[in-house]
Design a protein around this motif. Structure first.
Motif, PDB file in Angstrom:
ATOM      1  N   THR A  44       0.701  -1.343   0.051  1.00 19.91           N
ATOM      2  CA  THR A  44      -0.086  -0.067  -0.073  1.00 19.91           C
ATOM      3  C   THR A  44       0.807   1.221  -0.087  1.00 19.91           C
ATOM      4  O   THR A  44       0.339   2.270   0.149  1.00 19.91           O
ATOM      5  N   ASN A  45       2.017   1.119  -0.067  1.00 19.66           N
ATOM      6  CA  ASN A  45       3.012   2.329   0.024  1.00 19.66           C
ATOM      7  C   ASN A  45       3.123   2.709  -1.588  1.00 19.66           C
ATOM      8  O   ASN A  45       3.497   2.026  -2.514  1.00 19.66           O
ATOM      9  N   PRO A  46       2.675   4.002  -1.704  1.00 17.93           N
ATOM     10  CA  PRO A  46       2.689   4.647  -2.988  1.00 17.93           C
ATOM     11  C   PRO A  46       4.119   4.379  -3.585  1.00 17.93           C
ATOM     12  O   PRO A  46       4.286   4.767  -4.780  1.00 17.93           O
ATOM     13  N   LYS A  47       5.135   4.617  -2.938  1.00 19.48           N
ATOM     14  CA  LYS A  47       6.721   4.509  -3.364  1.00 19.48           C
ATOM     15  C   LYS A  47       6.887   3.155  -4.352  1.00 19.48           C
ATOM     16  O   LYS A  47       7.614   3.161  -5.128  1.00 19.48           O
ATOM     17  N   VAL A  48       6.148   2.262  -4.083  1.00 20.07           N
ATOM     18  CA  VAL A  48       6.362   0.971  -4.826  1.00 20.07           C
ATOM     19  C   VAL A  48       5.276   0.713  -5.962  1.00 20.07           C
ATOM     20  O   VAL A  48       5.506  -0.090  -6.592  1.00 20.07           O
ATOM     21  N   GLN A  49       4.294   1.572  -6.162  1.00 16.36           N
ATOM     22  CA  GLN A  49       3.400   1.433  -7.411  1.00 16.36           C
ATOM     23  C   GLN A  49       3.618   1.400  -8.818  1.00 16.36           C
ATOM     24  O   GLN A  49       3.214   0.882  -9.601  1.00 16.36           O
ATOM     25  N   THR A  50       5.102   1.796  -9.166  1.00 14.79           N
ATOM     26  CA  THR A  50       5.427   1.794 -10.583  1.00 14.79           C
ATOM     27  C   THR A  50       6.145   0.401 -10.580  1.00 14.79           C
ATOM     28  O   THR A  50       6.838   0.186 -11.833  1.00 14.79           O
ATOM     29  N   PHE A  51       6.708  -0.139  -9.478  1.00 14.67           N
ATOM     30  CA  PHE A  51       7.420  -1.490  -9.738  1.00 14.67           C
ATOM     31  C   PHE A  51       6.520  -2.490 -10.270  1.00 14.67           C
ATOM     32  O   PHE A  51       5.290  -2.645  -9.949  1.00 14.67           O
ATOM     33  N   PRO A  52       7.367  -3.444 -11.013  1.00 18.56           N
ATOM     34  CA  PRO A  52       6.634  -4.774 -11.409  1.00 18.56           C
ATOM     35  C   PRO A  52       6.014  -5.475 -10.322  1.00 18.56           C
ATOM     36  O   PRO A  52       6.615  -5.537  -9.185  1.00 18.56           O
ATOM     37  N   LEU A  53       4.904  -5.999 -10.635  1.00 16.13           N
ATOM     38  CA  LEU A  53       4.070  -6.840  -9.574  1.00 16.13           C
ATOM     39  C   LEU A  53       3.301  -5.733  -8.627  1.00 16.13           C
ATOM     40  O   LEU A  53       1.944  -6.042  -8.532  1.00 16.13           O
TER      41      LEU A  53
END
Length: 300
Positions: A107-116
């Motif tokens: 749920t952390n926006p920092k990871v939303q562009t990472f694959p998966l």
């Protein structure tokens, strides 16, 4: 919101899905299993299995008629394919949808562009659109890491069999963890408390751990073992995984590197939950003895 009594499960025969199935049956919900092949496996008495086409909204919405809640436990590779199931749930009037997410920092926006992770955000955004339209509601269960996966398998953080440990950063990054069984019980807890869990992320944490804590416990329990210890920066592991994805490598080792490089990266993405919904969902925290027993079992 009226009580939730009937639940459909997608992915009920998977590792986590089988625990969820048991928890829902034990909690006296009326359970229906959505499966690609009817009667694909034996299950509990009174549990219906219905064959569906997961790509067909028509097939899924017909199967979900009269169902109060959907719990998706599909595998990571299928997370991005939950769209038709979400659409069908809205059409069928399903009251609550719990998507397959079950992560540490999803749920952390920092990871939303990472694959998966990008697919996880797409599914959650779709659910919010349905909720905004008054078509359904949702709950996301954030559970940190599955304890069993931390101790054994490709995502294990300490290799008990070979006495090897690859420590991220200095091994003191904190992260929440829960057993498969407790996590499944939390699913039942969500459905027993539909108002308190409506359209939000709930957090559970049986324990907040570090790699060093687990390693030191193993060394104390079996001091004769000689451990081989390496250290790697979580940022380096993360970048290595992202480079692999950019090169078209979506193999399990690359996926594991991304999961560990984000979920066990300490405060970078927030994998340790200071505030939880343990009490609401009936989750008991681990005692020191519980953790010692879990490690001792892996050393046996």
């Amino acid at each position: 919101m009226s009580d939730i009594k009937s639940v459909a499960i997608a992915g009920a025969f998977g590792t986590f899905g089988s625990h969820v199935l048991k928890a829902l049956v034990d909690a006296k919900f009326k359970v229906k299993i959505l499966t690609r092949s009817a009667k694909s496996a034996d299950t509990y008495a009174g549990v219906e299995q219905i064959e569906v086409d997961y790509a067909s909204i028509e097939s899924l919405s017909a199967a979900l008629k009269g169902i109060d809640a959907v719990v998706s436990t599909v595998a990571a590779a299928a997370i991005g394919t939950q769209g038709p199931l979400i659409d069908a749930a809205a059409i069928a009037g399903v009251k609550r949808f719990i998507p397959s997410e079950y992560g540490a920092v999803t749920t952390n926006p920092k990871v939303q562009t990472f694959p998966l992770y990008d697919n996880i955000f797409k599914m959650r955004n779709l659910l919010q659109e349905k909720a905004d339209a008054g078509q359904t509601t949702w709950t996301v269960l954030a559970l940190g890491a599955f304890l069993e996966f931390l101790f054994e398998g490709p995502a294990s953080i300490v290799n008990f069999k070979e006495c090897k440990a690859l420590l991220l950063d200095e091994g003191d990054n904190r992260f929440s963890a829960n057993s498969l069984a407790a996590s499944a019980e939390a699913i039942a807890g969500i459905l027993k408390n539909p108002i308190a869990t409506k359209n939000r992320v709930v957090h559970i944490s049986q324990a907040i751990l570090t790699q060093n804590q687990i390693l030191k416990l193993a060394q104390k329990l079996r001091p004769e073992d000689q451990w081989e210890i390496e250290k790697v920066a979580s940022s380096a592991m993360r970048e290595e995984a992202l480079a692999g994805f950019r090169a078209g490598d979506f193999s399990l080792p690359v996926i594991v590197k991304l999961i560990l490089g984000t979920g066990i990266a300490g405060e970078t993405y927030g994998g340790a939950y200071a505030e939880t919904d343990n009490d609401l969902l009936g989750i008991k925290q681990f005692s020191g003895d519980d953790l010692t027993q879990s490690v001792a079992e892996k050393l046996a």
